[in-house]
Write an enzyme that holds these catalytic residues in place. Sequence first.
Site, PDB file in Angstrom:
ATOM      1  N   ASP A  50       0.956  -1.136   0.062  1.00 44.43           N
ATOM      2  CA  ASP A  50      -0.175  -0.022  -0.013  1.00 44.43           C
ATOM      3  C   ASP A  50       0.892   1.137   0.070  1.00 44.43           C
ATOM      4  OD1 ASP A  50      -1.898   2.138   0.621  1.00 44.43           O
ATOM      5  OD2 ASP A  50      -2.890   1.004   1.866  1.00 44.43           O
ATOM      6  N   VAL A  51       0.681   1.993  -1.077  1.00 41.92           N
ATOM      7  CA  VAL A  51       1.878   3.041  -1.101  1.00 41.92           C
ATOM      8  C   VAL A  51       1.718   4.371  -0.013  1.00 41.92           C
ATOM      9  CG1 VAL A  51       2.183   2.840  -3.713  1.00 41.92           C
ATOM     10  CG2 VAL A  51       0.561   4.622  -2.730  1.00 41.92           C
ATOM     11  N   ASN A  77       3.302   2.291 -10.814  1.00 42.57           N
ATOM     12  CA  ASN A  77       1.952   2.647 -11.333  1.00 42.57           C
ATOM     13  C   ASN A  77       0.727   2.603 -10.570  1.00 42.57           C
ATOM     14  OD1 ASN A  77       0.007   1.600 -13.829  1.00 42.57           O
ATOM     15  ND2 ASN A  77      -0.604   0.019 -12.144  1.00 42.57           N
ATOM     16  N   TYR A 142      -6.470  15.686 -10.363  1.00 41.51           N
ATOM     17  CA  TYR A 142      -5.670  14.681 -10.795  1.00 41.51           C
ATOM     18  C   TYR A 142      -4.570  15.044 -11.550  1.00 41.51           C
ATOM     19  CZ  TYR A 142      -5.050  10.263 -13.333  1.00 41.51           C
ATOM     20  OH  TYR A 142      -4.342   9.403 -14.164  1.00 41.51           O
ATOM     21  N   LYS A 146      -0.386  14.335 -11.331  1.00 45.02           N
ATOM     22  CA  LYS A 146       0.228  13.727 -12.181  1.00 45.02           C
ATOM     23  C   LYS A 146       1.371  14.572 -12.678  1.00 45.02           C
ATOM     24  CE  LYS A 146      -1.393   9.388 -12.230  1.00 45.02           C
ATOM     25  NZ  LYS A 146      -0.560   8.324 -11.816  1.00 45.02           N
ATOM     26  N   THR A 177      -9.903   0.449 -18.318  1.00 48.76           N
ATOM     27  CA  THR A 177      -9.590  -0.122 -16.940  1.00 48.76           C
ATOM     28  C   THR A 177     -10.587   0.001 -16.027  1.00 48.76           C
ATOM     29  OG1 THR A 177      -8.385   1.804 -16.017  1.00 48.76           O
ATOM     30  CG2 THR A 177      -7.066   0.583 -17.404  1.00 48.76           C
TER      31      THR A 177
HETATM   32  N1  NAP Z   1      -7.019   4.280 -17.390  1.00 47.62           N
HETATM   33  C1  NAP Z   1      -6.564   5.383 -17.798  1.00 47.62           C
HETATM   34  O1  NAP Z   1      -7.150   5.832 -18.559  1.00 47.62           O
HETATM   35  C2  NAP Z   1      -5.382   6.029 -17.210  1.00 47.62           C
HETATM   36  C3  NAP Z   1      -4.753   7.293 -17.830  1.00 47.62           C
HETATM   37  C4  NAP Z   1      -3.825   8.053 -17.451  1.00 47.62           C
HETATM   38  C5  NAP Z   1      -3.237   7.467 -16.264  1.00 47.62           C
HETATM   39  N2  NAP Z   1      -3.414   6.211 -15.691  1.00 47.62           N
HETATM   40  C6  NAP Z   1      -2.584   5.902 -14.285  1.00 47.62           C
HETATM   41  O2  NAP Z   1      -2.146   4.651 -14.838  1.00 47.62           O
HETATM   42  C7  NAP Z   1      -2.239   4.152 -13.645  1.00 47.62           C
HETATM   43  C8  NAP Z   1      -2.741   2.621 -13.310  1.00 47.62           C
HETATM   44  O3  NAP Z   1      -4.422   2.896 -13.667  1.00 47.62           O
HETATM   45  P1  NAP Z   1      -5.529   1.778 -14.010  1.00 47.62           P
HETATM   46  O4  NAP Z   1      -6.124   2.777 -15.044  1.00 47.62           O
HETATM   47  O5  NAP Z   1      -4.902   0.722 -14.355  1.00 47.62           O
HETATM   48  O6  NAP Z   1      -6.449   1.944 -12.961  1.00 47.62           O
HETATM   49  P2  NAP Z   1      -7.030   0.728 -12.093  1.00 47.62           P
HETATM   50  O7  NAP Z   1      -7.538  -0.378 -12.861  1.00 47.62           O
HETATM   51  O8  NAP Z   1      -7.862   1.477 -10.789  1.00 47.62           O
HETATM   52  O9  NAP Z   1      -5.799   0.196 -11.279  1.00 47.62           O
HETATM   53  C9  NAP Z   1      -5.099   0.842 -10.212  1.00 47.62           C
HETATM   54  C10 NAP Z   1      -4.307   0.043  -9.439  1.00 47.62           C
HETATM   55  O10 NAP Z   1      -3.326   0.968  -8.545  1.00 47.62           O
HETATM   56  C11 NAP Z   1      -3.565   0.045  -7.229  1.00 47.62           C
HETATM   57  N3  NAP Z   1      -3.722   1.040  -5.849  1.00 47.62           N
HETATM   58  C12 NAP Z   1      -4.689   2.006  -5.813  1.00 47.62           C
HETATM   59  N4  NAP Z   1      -4.423   2.728  -4.594  1.00 47.62           N
HETATM   60  C13 NAP Z   1      -3.322   1.985  -4.238  1.00 47.62           C
HETATM   61  C14 NAP Z   1      -2.570   2.435  -2.923  1.00 47.62           C
HETATM   62  N5  NAP Z   1      -2.803   3.180  -1.858  1.00 47.62           N
HETATM   63  N6  NAP Z   1      -1.605   1.402  -2.678  1.00 47.62           N
HETATM   64  C15 NAP Z   1      -1.152   0.631  -3.688  1.00 47.62           C
HETATM   65  N7  NAP Z   1      -1.679   0.280  -4.921  1.00 47.62           N
HETATM   66  C16 NAP Z   1      -3.047   1.068  -5.079  1.00 47.62           C
HETATM   67  C17 NAP Z   1      -4.662  -0.741  -7.293  1.00 47.62           C
HETATM   68  O11 NAP Z   1      -4.577  -1.930  -6.468  1.00 47.62           O
HETATM   69  P3  NAP Z   1      -5.480  -2.640  -5.165  1.00 47.62           P
HETATM   70  O12 NAP Z   1      -6.552  -1.866  -5.296  1.00 47.62           O
HETATM   71  O13 NAP Z   1      -5.534  -4.145  -5.457  1.00 47.62           O
HETATM   72  O14 NAP Z   1      -4.710  -2.415  -4.043  1.00 47.62           O
HETATM   73  C18 NAP Z   1      -4.793  -1.348  -8.700  1.00 47.62           C
HETATM   74  O15 NAP Z   1      -4.104  -2.397  -9.094  1.00 47.62           O
HETATM   75  C19 NAP Z   1      -2.508   4.919 -12.494  1.00 47.62           C
HETATM   76  O16 NAP Z   1      -1.383   5.778 -11.735  1.00 47.62           O
HETATM   77  C20 NAP Z   1      -3.314   5.858 -13.317  1.00 47.62           C
HETATM   78  O17 NAP Z   1      -3.440   7.267 -12.631  1.00 47.62           O
HETATM   79  C21 NAP Z   1      -4.475   5.780 -16.170  1.00 47.62           C
END
Ligand code: NAP
Length: 267
Positions: A50-51, A77, A142, A146, A177
Amino acid sequence: MSKVVLVTGASSGIGKAIAIFLSEKGCIVYGTSRNPKNNQDFSFHLIELDVLQPNSIKNAVAFILEKENRLDVLINNAGVGITGPIEDTPTEEMRNAFNTNFFGAIDVMKAVLPQMRQQETGLILNITSIAGYMGLPFRGIYSSSKGALELATEAIRMEVKSFGVCVVNVAPGDFTTNIAAGRYHTPVFDKSAYKEKYQDNLDLMDAHVAGGMNPKKMAEKVYKIMNTKSPKTHYKVGGFLEKFSIILKRILPDNWYEKLLMNHYKL
Ligand SMILES: NC(=O)c1ccc[n+]([C@@H]2O[C@H](COP(=O)([O-])OP(=O)(O)OC[C@H]3O[C@@H](n4cnc5c(N)ncnc54)[C@H](OP(=O)(O)O)[C@@H]3O)[C@@H](O)[C@H]2O)c1
């Protein structure tokens, strides 16, 4: 020798796609989740992290080092979304988002750097966002969390270069996602001055994520960067318009660019 890789937030979405892809390519992958017991069926090691909990970060890194004796790559990530008009968003929720997206990512870097410096080699990929290149309406917190990580990456990259460690940003556009389900949405308050515009924008954001790219594209890019001799500071992975919007911000006068964004978001 197989690379040892730590991927935070690997229980879903982009992190999961990266962890699976890198395992298939022969890397030794440790993905993380806050609740690894809920997620048993993974092709890579899934460990707890957990970060927001410094001890949990420390334990996860110590566990990997005990098993593998080294750590070659960190994919930083883990992250959360947050939406809302800044005036209506509880400040506590803003802090939570920064604690995960910015300070959480910084703390994970701090935990792996002593080992990477000692090895005299290491690669850190911070997963930021194209939304971090401009302040997007109703996503200002957000965007800024970032954007802050983008700048911290630029700085730390110079600080650690002479130790053989390379730090880069990888900014995704919209990917399909669980991010929309997991993010904090400021409620659309009945009495809010922003009610209609915020609701319209929420619908637009959800549609963008639902129609986003396949997270495997991010995994392919990450693998490519891992195999690049001298990785750049910034990478963007997204659709043409998403990437072009960053170029437009650089070349257009501020008020033209703002007009474009306001037209796009119907403000
Ligand atoms: N999807 C998009 O369109 C998009 C666009 C730009 C940037 N991003 C970035 O890409 C990254 C991944 O996002 P995603 O879209 O794949 O979202 P996601 O499916 O919601 O996955 C987020 C991941 O982060 C973990 N997480 C959340 N809070 C945490 C914490 N306090 N400590 C440790 N792990 C934590 C979750 O794991 P658990 O819940 O299992 O702990 C989950 O595996 C993020 O940084 C997001 O901001 C995504």
